[in-house]
Structures are given as structure tokens and as C-alpha cells.
Design a protein around this motif. Structure first.
Motif, PDB file in Angstrom:
ATOM      1  N   GLU A   1       0.817  -1.211   0.000  1.00  0.00           N
ATOM      2  CA  GLU A   1       0.000   0.000   0.000  1.00  0.00           C
ATOM      3  C   GLU A   1       0.855   1.267   0.000  1.00  0.00           C
ATOM      4  O   GLU A   1       0.485   2.254  -0.637  1.00  0.00           O
ATOM      5  CB  GLU A   1      -0.990  -0.054   1.156  1.00  0.00           C
ATOM      6  N   LYS A   2       2.012   1.224   0.649  1.00  0.00           N
ATOM      7  CA  LYS A   2       2.934   2.374   0.581  1.00  0.00           C
ATOM      8  C   LYS A   2       3.410   2.593  -0.846  1.00  0.00           C
ATOM      9  O   LYS A   2       3.440   3.712  -1.354  1.00  0.00           O
ATOM     10  CB  LYS A   2       4.157   2.149   1.488  1.00  0.00           C
ATOM     11  N   LYS A   3       3.796   1.500  -1.498  1.00  0.00           N
ATOM     12  CA  LYS A   3       4.264   1.591  -2.880  1.00  0.00           C
ATOM     13  C   LYS A   3       3.137   2.035  -3.809  1.00  0.00           C
ATOM     14  O   LYS A   3       3.358   2.823  -4.733  1.00  0.00           O
ATOM     15  CB  LYS A   3       4.845   0.248  -3.334  1.00  0.00           C
ATOM     16  N   ALA A   4       1.929   1.546  -3.568  1.00  0.00           N
ATOM     17  CA  ALA A   4       0.782   1.959  -4.386  1.00  0.00           C
ATOM     18  C   ALA A   4       0.560   3.463  -4.255  1.00  0.00           C
ATOM     19  O   ALA A   4       0.282   4.139  -5.251  1.00  0.00           O
ATOM     20  CB  ALA A   4      -0.466   1.187  -3.974  1.00  0.00           C
ATOM     21  N   ASP A   5       0.713   4.010  -3.051  1.00  0.00           N
ATOM     22  CA  ASP A   5       0.595   5.456  -2.861  1.00  0.00           C
ATOM     23  C   ASP A   5       1.652   6.202  -3.672  1.00  0.00           C
ATOM     24  O   ASP A   5       1.364   7.229  -4.291  1.00  0.00           O
ATOM     25  CB  ASP A   5       0.731   5.820  -1.377  1.00  0.00           C
ATOM     26  N   GLU A   6       2.876   5.677  -3.695  1.00  0.00           N
ATOM     27  CA  GLU A   6       3.950   6.282  -4.492  1.00  0.00           C
ATOM     28  C   GLU A   6       3.617   6.246  -5.982  1.00  0.00           C
ATOM     29  O   GLU A   6       3.850   7.218  -6.708  1.00  0.00           O
ATOM     30  CB  GLU A   6       5.273   5.549  -4.268  1.00  0.00           C
ATOM     31  N   LEU A   7       3.095   5.115  -6.432  1.00  0.00           N
ATOM     32  CA  LEU A   7       2.737   4.977  -7.844  1.00  0.00           C
ATOM     33  C   LEU A   7       1.642   5.957  -8.235  1.00  0.00           C
ATOM     34  O   LEU A   7       1.662   6.520  -9.334  1.00  0.00           O
ATOM     35  CB  LEU A   7       2.299   3.544  -8.143  1.00  0.00           C
ATOM     36  N   VAL A   8       0.697   6.182  -7.342  1.00  0.00           N
ATOM     37  CA  VAL A   8      -0.375   7.150  -7.614  1.00  0.00           C
ATOM     38  C   VAL A   8       0.216   8.549  -7.758  1.00  0.00           C
ATOM     39  O   VAL A   8      -0.110   9.280  -8.700  1.00  0.00           O
ATOM     40  CB  VAL A   8      -1.447   7.110  -6.506  1.00  0.00           C
ATOM     41  N   ARG A   9       1.115   8.940  -6.848  1.00  0.00           N
ATOM     42  CA  ARG A   9       1.727  10.267  -6.938  1.00  0.00           C
ATOM     43  C   ARG A   9       2.525  10.426  -8.237  1.00  0.00           C
ATOM     44  O   ARG A   9       2.464  11.464  -8.895  1.00  0.00           O
ATOM     45  CB  ARG A   9       2.613  10.533  -5.718  1.00  0.00           C
ATOM     46  N   ALA A  10       3.251   9.390  -8.619  1.00  0.00           N
ATOM     47  CA  ALA A  10       4.040   9.440  -9.844  1.00  0.00           C
ATOM     48  C   ALA A  10       3.132   9.527 -11.076  1.00  0.00           C
ATOM     49  O   ALA A  10       3.385  10.310 -11.998  1.00  0.00           O
ATOM     50  CB  ALA A  10       4.948   8.216  -9.944  1.00  0.00           C
ATOM     51  N   ALA A  11       2.080   8.736 -11.099  1.00  0.00           N
ATOM     52  CA  ALA A  11       1.159   8.748 -12.239  1.00  0.00           C
ATOM     53  C   ALA A  11       0.456  10.092 -12.351  1.00  0.00           C
ATOM     54  O   ALA A  11       0.265  10.615 -13.459  1.00  0.00           O
ATOM     55  CB  ALA A  11       0.134   7.624 -12.094  1.00  0.00           C
ATOM     56  N   GLU A  12       0.106  10.664 -11.217  1.00  0.00           N
ATOM     57  CA  GLU A  12      -0.556  11.963 -11.221  1.00  0.00           C
ATOM     58  C   GLU A  12       0.339  13.034 -11.840  1.00  0.00           C
ATOM     59  O   GLU A  12      -0.121  13.889 -12.593  1.00  0.00           O
ATOM     60  CB  GLU A  12      -0.910  12.331  -9.779  1.00  0.00           C
ATOM     61  N   ALA A  13       1.633  12.957 -11.559  1.00  0.00           N
ATOM     62  CA  ALA A  13       2.591  13.917 -12.125  1.00  0.00           C
ATOM     63  C   ALA A  13       2.866  13.637 -13.606  1.00  0.00           C
ATOM     64  O   ALA A  13       3.022  14.567 -14.398  1.00  0.00           O
ATOM     65  CB  ALA A  13       3.900  13.877 -11.338  1.00  0.00           C
ATOM     66  N   LEU A  14       2.913  12.372 -13.982  1.00  0.00           N
ATOM     67  CA  LEU A  14       3.229  11.999 -15.357  1.00  0.00           C
ATOM     68  C   LEU A  14       2.056  12.229 -16.316  1.00  0.00           C
ATOM     69  O   LEU A  14       2.237  12.697 -17.435  1.00  0.00           O
ATOM     70  CB  LEU A  14       3.659  10.531 -15.408  1.00  0.00           C
ATOM     71  N   TYR A  15       0.872  11.887 -15.861  1.00  0.00           N
ATOM     72  CA  TYR A  15      -0.326  11.991 -16.705  1.00  0.00           C
ATOM     73  C   TYR A  15      -1.179  13.158 -16.212  1.00  0.00           C
ATOM     74  O   TYR A  15      -2.233  12.966 -15.597  1.00  0.00           O
ATOM     75  CB  TYR A  15      -1.128  10.688 -16.659  1.00  0.00           C
ATOM     76  N   LEU A  16      -0.725  14.373 -16.481  1.00  0.00           N
ATOM     77  CA  LEU A  16      -1.394  15.567 -15.967  1.00  0.00           C
ATOM     78  C   LEU A  16      -2.847  15.681 -16.420  1.00  0.00           C
ATOM     79  O   LEU A  16      -3.687  16.204 -15.713  1.00  0.00           O
ATOM     80  CB  LEU A  16      -0.622  16.825 -16.377  1.00  0.00           C
ATOM     81  N   HIS A  17      -3.139  15.204 -17.611  1.00  0.00           N
ATOM     82  CA  HIS A  17      -4.496  15.288 -18.148  1.00  0.00           C
ATOM     83  C   HIS A  17      -5.029  13.866 -18.353  1.00  0.00           C
ATOM     84  O   HIS A  17      -5.465  13.521 -19.451  1.00  0.00           O
ATOM     85  CB  HIS A  17      -4.511  16.084 -19.452  1.00  0.00           C
ATOM     86  N   GLY A  18      -4.988  13.080 -17.293  1.00  0.00           N
ATOM     87  CA  GLY A  18      -5.345  11.670 -17.350  1.00  0.00           C
ATOM     88  C   GLY A  18      -6.611  11.335 -18.109  1.00  0.00           C
ATOM     89  O   GLY A  18      -6.589  10.501 -19.010  1.00  0.00           O
ATOM     90  N   PRO A  19      -7.754  11.960 -17.787  1.00  0.00           N
ATOM     91  CA  PRO A  19      -8.990  11.589 -18.489  1.00  0.00           C
ATOM     92  C   PRO A  19      -8.934  11.845 -19.993  1.00  0.00           C
ATOM     93  O   PRO A  19      -9.661  11.218 -20.754  1.00  0.00           O
ATOM     94  CB  PRO A  19     -10.051  12.469 -17.817  1.00  0.00           C
ATOM     95  N   GLY A  20      -8.060  12.733 -20.423  1.00  0.00           N
ATOM     96  CA  GLY A  20      -7.923  13.010 -21.845  1.00  0.00           C
ATOM     97  C   GLY A  20      -6.877  12.156 -22.539  1.00  0.00           C
ATOM     98  O   GLY A  20      -6.607  12.340 -23.725  1.00  0.00           O
ATOM     99  N   TRP A  21      -6.289  11.207 -21.835  1.00  0.00           N
ATOM    100  CA  TRP A  21      -5.233  10.349 -22.378  1.00  0.00           C
ATOM    101  C   TRP A  21      -5.757   9.594 -23.588  1.00  0.00           C
ATOM    102  O   TRP A  21      -6.803   8.949 -23.543  1.00  0.00           O
ATOM    103  CB  TRP A  21      -4.768   9.374 -21.308  1.00  0.00           C
ATOM    104  N   GLN A  22      -5.030   9.652 -24.701  1.00  0.00           N
ATOM    105  CA  GLN A  22      -5.470   9.021 -25.948  1.00  0.00           C
ATOM    106  C   GLN A  22      -4.672   7.780 -26.323  1.00  0.00           C
ATOM    107  O   GLN A  22      -5.148   6.948 -27.074  1.00  0.00           O
ATOM    108  CB  GLN A  22      -5.385  10.038 -27.097  1.00  0.00           C
TER     109      GLN A  22
END
Length: 86
Positions: A27-48
Motif C-alpha cells: 500500500e505504501k508503494k501503491a501510494d507512491e505509484l499514484v503520486r508518480a502517475a498523477e505527475a506523469l499523466y497531468l491530463h489523465g482523463p484526456g489520455w489518448q
């Protein structure tokens, strides 16, 4: 939407029988992955583009299989595998 992680199909199915200390690490690592994904995919819902597919994350006590789905702003954990020797 906001980024999150979850067990798929659910925690009871994926984490059944896993040692609590291992689940804390997952769960700690999952939290890290969420933070990283949030930074990498700034416009996630618009990802094509296509999702990257399944990946492995190694933590103290074993590893787990996950996937990042930017359109859903989701890190899904499909399988956890505790190290039987830990």
C-alpha cells in the motif's frame, strides 16, 4: 476525478492470506505509484494513447502486479505475491 489506487477485483480476493506487514509495504508503494502517475499523466482523463500494460513492483516481502490507467486516473493492483521466505 482524482487519482487513486485499488485492488481489482477487490481487496478480499487479491490480498487474501497475505501477511499484514507485506500489505503495508504494498500500500505504501501503491501510494507512491499514484503520486508518480498523477505527475506523469497531468491530463489523465484526456489520455489518448494505449495504456502501458501490466507491470511489477517489488517491495519488502514480495512483489505485486499493477497497471496504470490514465483515463480512469487509476492504479489497479491485480495480484500480490508474498515471498514465502520473508
Amino acid at each position: 476525478m482524482t487519482w487513486r489506487w485499488e485492488y481489482v477485483p477487490d481487496e478480499e480476493t487479491v490480498a487474501a492470506g497475505a501477511p499484514p506487514s507485506f500489505l503495508v509495504e504494498v500500500e505504501k508503494k501503491a501510494d507512491e505509484l499514484v503520486r508518480a502517475a498523477e505527475a506523469l499523466y497531468l491530463h489523465g482523463p484526456g489520455w489518448q494513447a494505449a495504456d502501458e500494460g501490466a507491470k511489477h513492483a517489488f517491495v519488502a516481502g514480495g512483489f505485486f502486479v499493477y497497471m496504470i490507467t490514465p483515463r480512469s486516473e487509476l492504479v489497479s493492483i491485480w495480484q500480490i505475491t508474498p515471498d514465502p521466505h520473508a
